[in-house]
Write a protein that holds these residues in place. Sequence first.
Motif, PDB file in Angstrom:
ATOM      1  N   PRO A  20     -19.127   7.853  -3.398  1.00 38.11           N
ATOM      2  CA  PRO A  20     -19.370   6.407  -3.468  1.00 38.11           C
ATOM      3  C   PRO A  20     -18.472   5.661  -2.491  1.00 38.11           C
ATOM      4  N   ASP A  21     -18.921   4.482  -2.072  1.00 37.12           N
ATOM      5  CA  ASP A  21     -18.103   3.664  -1.168  1.00 37.12           C
ATOM      6  C   ASP A  21     -16.842   3.186  -1.904  1.00 37.12           C
ATOM      7  N   ILE A  22     -15.755   3.124  -1.145  1.00 37.16           N
ATOM      8  CA  ILE A  22     -14.456   2.746  -1.698  1.00 37.16           C
ATOM      9  C   ILE A  22     -13.904   1.561  -0.913  1.00 37.16           C
ATOM     10  N   ALA A  23     -13.308   0.639  -1.630  1.00 39.74           N
ATOM     11  CA  ALA A  23     -12.551  -0.450  -1.005  1.00 39.74           C
ATOM     12  C   ALA A  23     -11.298  -0.657  -1.839  1.00 39.74           C
ATOM     13  N   CYS A  24     -10.129  -0.425  -1.247  1.00 44.90           N
ATOM     14  CA  CYS A  24      -8.863  -0.558  -1.960  1.00 44.90           C
ATOM     15  C   CYS A  24      -7.904  -1.344  -1.074  1.00 44.90           C
ATOM     16  N   GLU A  25      -7.506  -2.504  -1.552  1.00 38.64           N
ATOM     17  CA  GLU A  25      -6.654  -3.394  -0.772  1.00 38.64           C
ATOM     18  C   GLU A  25      -5.175  -3.090  -0.999  1.00 38.64           C
ATOM     19  N   GLY A  26      -4.334  -3.673  -0.168  1.00 37.30           N
ATOM     20  CA  GLY A  26      -2.904  -3.519  -0.318  1.00 37.30           C
ATOM     21  C   GLY A  26      -2.432  -4.039  -1.660  1.00 37.30           C
ATOM     22  N   GLY A  27      -1.598  -3.268  -2.358  1.00 40.36           N
ATOM     23  CA  GLY A  27      -1.111  -3.646  -3.670  1.00 40.36           C
ATOM     24  C   GLY A  27      -2.033  -3.266  -4.808  1.00 40.36           C
ATOM     25  N   GLN A  28      -3.243  -2.795  -4.475  1.00 37.04           N
ATOM     26  CA  GLN A  28      -4.214  -2.402  -5.499  1.00 37.04           C
ATOM     27  C   GLN A  28      -4.080  -0.914  -5.785  1.00 37.04           C
ATOM     28  N   ALA A  29      -4.351  -0.520  -7.038  1.00 40.76           N
ATOM     29  CA  ALA A  29      -4.357   0.895  -7.426  1.00 40.76           C
ATOM     30  C   ALA A  29      -5.760   1.278  -7.878  1.00 40.76           C
ATOM     31  N   LEU A  30      -6.237   2.425  -7.413  1.00 37.54           N
ATOM     32  CA  LEU A  30      -7.571   2.905  -7.752  1.00 37.54           C
ATOM     33  C   LEU A  30      -7.478   4.352  -8.205  1.00 37.54           C
ATOM     34  N   LEU A  31      -8.012   4.626  -9.392  1.00 39.13           N
ATOM     35  CA  LEU A  31      -8.023   5.969  -9.950  1.00 39.13           C
ATOM     36  C   LEU A  31      -9.381   6.601  -9.667  1.00 39.13           C
ATOM     37  N   GLN A 183       2.888  -1.659  -5.113  1.00 42.30           N
ATOM     38  CA  GLN A 183       2.876  -3.121  -5.182  1.00 42.30           C
ATOM     39  C   GLN A 183       4.003  -3.724  -4.358  1.00 42.30           C
ATOM     40  N   GLN A 184       5.188  -3.150  -4.457  1.00 41.21           N
ATOM     41  CA  GLN A 184       6.326  -3.671  -3.707  1.00 41.21           C
ATOM     42  C   GLN A 184       6.085  -3.604  -2.204  1.00 41.21           C
ATOM     43  N   GLN A 185       5.389  -2.562  -1.750  1.00 45.78           N
ATOM     44  CA  GLN A 185       5.179  -2.374  -0.315  1.00 45.78           C
ATOM     45  C   GLN A 185       3.805  -2.853   0.139  1.00 45.78           C
ATOM     46  N   ASN A 186       3.021  -3.424  -0.806  1.00 42.95           N
ATOM     47  CA  ASN A 186       1.671  -3.887  -0.492  1.00 42.95           C
ATOM     48  C   ASN A 186       0.826  -2.763   0.105  1.00 42.95           C
ATOM     49  N   ALA A 187       0.981  -1.572  -0.473  1.00 43.27           N
ATOM     50  CA  ALA A 187       0.210  -0.408  -0.033  1.00 43.27           C
ATOM     51  C   ALA A 187      -0.954  -0.180  -0.983  1.00 43.27           C
ATOM     52  N   ALA A 188      -2.074   0.293  -0.440  1.00 44.88           N
ATOM     53  CA  ALA A 188      -3.201   0.698  -1.272  1.00 44.88           C
ATOM     54  C   ALA A 188      -2.876   2.052  -1.894  1.00 44.88           C
ATOM     55  N   LEU A 189      -3.018   2.163  -3.212  1.00 47.88           N
ATOM     56  CA  LEU A 189      -2.709   3.402  -3.937  1.00 47.88           C
ATOM     57  C   LEU A 189      -3.998   3.994  -4.495  1.00 47.88           C
ATOM     58  N   LEU A 190      -4.271   5.251  -4.121  1.00 49.13           N
ATOM     59  CA  LEU A 190      -5.422   5.972  -4.669  1.00 49.13           C
ATOM     60  C   LEU A 190      -4.931   7.272  -5.281  1.00 49.13           C
ATOM     61  N   ILE A 191      -5.301   7.506  -6.536  1.00 48.97           N
ATOM     62  CA  ILE A 191      -4.900   8.705  -7.252  1.00 48.97           C
ATOM     63  C   ILE A 191      -6.152   9.475  -7.642  1.00 48.97           C
ATOM     64  N   VAL A 192      -6.254  10.726  -7.230  1.00 50.97           N
ATOM     65  CA  VAL A 192      -7.356  11.575  -7.682  1.00 50.97           C
ATOM     66  C   VAL A 192      -6.810  12.489  -8.777  1.00 50.97           C
ATOM     67  N   THR A 193      -7.544  12.568  -9.882  1.00 53.48           N
ATOM     68  CA  THR A 193      -7.001  13.275 -11.043  1.00 53.48           C
ATOM     69  C   THR A 193      -8.085  13.598 -12.058  1.00 53.48           C
ATOM     70  N   HIS A 194      -7.811  14.581 -12.905  1.00 48.27           N
ATOM     71  CA  HIS A 194      -8.624  14.792 -14.109  1.00 48.27           C
ATOM     72  C   HIS A 194      -7.798  14.457 -15.350  1.00 48.27           C
ATOM     73  N   ASP A 195      -6.615  13.873 -15.152  1.00 49.74           N
ATOM     74  CA  ASP A 195      -5.705  13.528 -16.235  1.00 49.74           C
ATOM     75  C   ASP A 195      -6.152  12.221 -16.893  1.00 49.74           C
ATOM     76  N   ASN A 196      -6.791  12.326 -18.055  1.00 49.95           N
ATOM     77  CA  ASN A 196      -7.341  11.149 -18.719  1.00 49.95           C
ATOM     78  C   ASN A 196      -6.271  10.178 -19.208  1.00 49.95           C
ATOM     79  N   ILE A 201      -3.442   3.597 -17.978  1.00 53.79           N
ATOM     80  CA  ILE A 201      -2.444   2.908 -17.148  1.00 53.79           C
ATOM     81  C   ILE A 201      -3.115   2.120 -16.024  1.00 53.79           C
ATOM     82  N   PHE A 202      -4.167   2.693 -15.440  1.00 53.23           N
ATOM     83  CA  PHE A 202      -4.826   2.065 -14.300  1.00 53.23           C
ATOM     84  C   PHE A 202      -6.201   1.533 -14.715  1.00 53.23           C
ATOM     85  N   ARG A 203      -6.420   0.260 -14.466  1.00 56.99           N
ATOM     86  CA  ARG A 203      -7.655  -0.400 -14.887  1.00 56.99           C
ATOM     87  C   ARG A 203      -8.850   0.006 -14.026  1.00 56.99           C
ATOM     88  N   ASP A 204      -8.663   0.059 -12.707  1.00 56.01           N
ATOM     89  CA  ASP A 204      -9.768   0.305 -11.785  1.00 56.01           C
ATOM     90  C   ASP A 204      -9.924   1.804 -11.547  1.00 56.01           C
TER      91      ASP A 204
END
Length: 209
Positions: A20-31, A183-196, A201-204
């Motif tokens: 799927p298409d992804i869009a993750c901005e600085g400071g945003q976290a995406l699981l 968030q402090q560094q305004n970096a986009a955070l993407l975590i790939v996981t099967h850890d439910n 912790i992460f909304r998106d």
Amino acid sequence: MIYTKNLAYAHPNGRLLQFPDIACEGGQALLITGPSGTGKTTLLHLLAGLLKPASGDVRVGNTSLPQLKAAAMDAFRGKNIGLVFQQPHFIASLSIRENLLLAPSLVKEHASEERLRQLAGTLRIENLLHKKPAHLSQGEQQRASIARALMQSPQVLLADEPTASLDDHNCASVAQLLASQAQQQNAALLIVTHDNRLKQIFRDHIQLS
């Protein structure tokens, strides 16, 4: 900060993985979740420019990763993308301090002692810098791995199953460290996981199938 469009990867076994298409901005976290075999790690490697897609695009800011040649991709990754793996990879013969300072030098960037001290204090590893990796606990190694990924103040922070082998306390601690540092560094955070547990912790999040 990081965006994908119509991304697909042709697996050597002949299977075509479409994402799927992804869009993750600085400071945003995406699981990014999904069962084994859905291509979570493959997707992370595409986002890091470690693999070339069969089709589609990955952009960090205004830079299209598939358009970069290998040497340019390595240099861009070293300056703009931080990677945290499930199992931290350190050079065993070097101290944690030496391992952290090595990362910038590999892309011909200045290794800042000030930056090292700042991250070591934030991640509570300042008393561990003189130790060899084997003398650190799993949780301590993971914090050191996060520090190394952040040394260059990357635009994008990618984490591959960073909590899979951690207990509940350390899982929450590592997740919160990743989120707060992004968030402090305004970096986009993407975590790939099967850890439910991380869904609490992460909304998106995006579910691969």
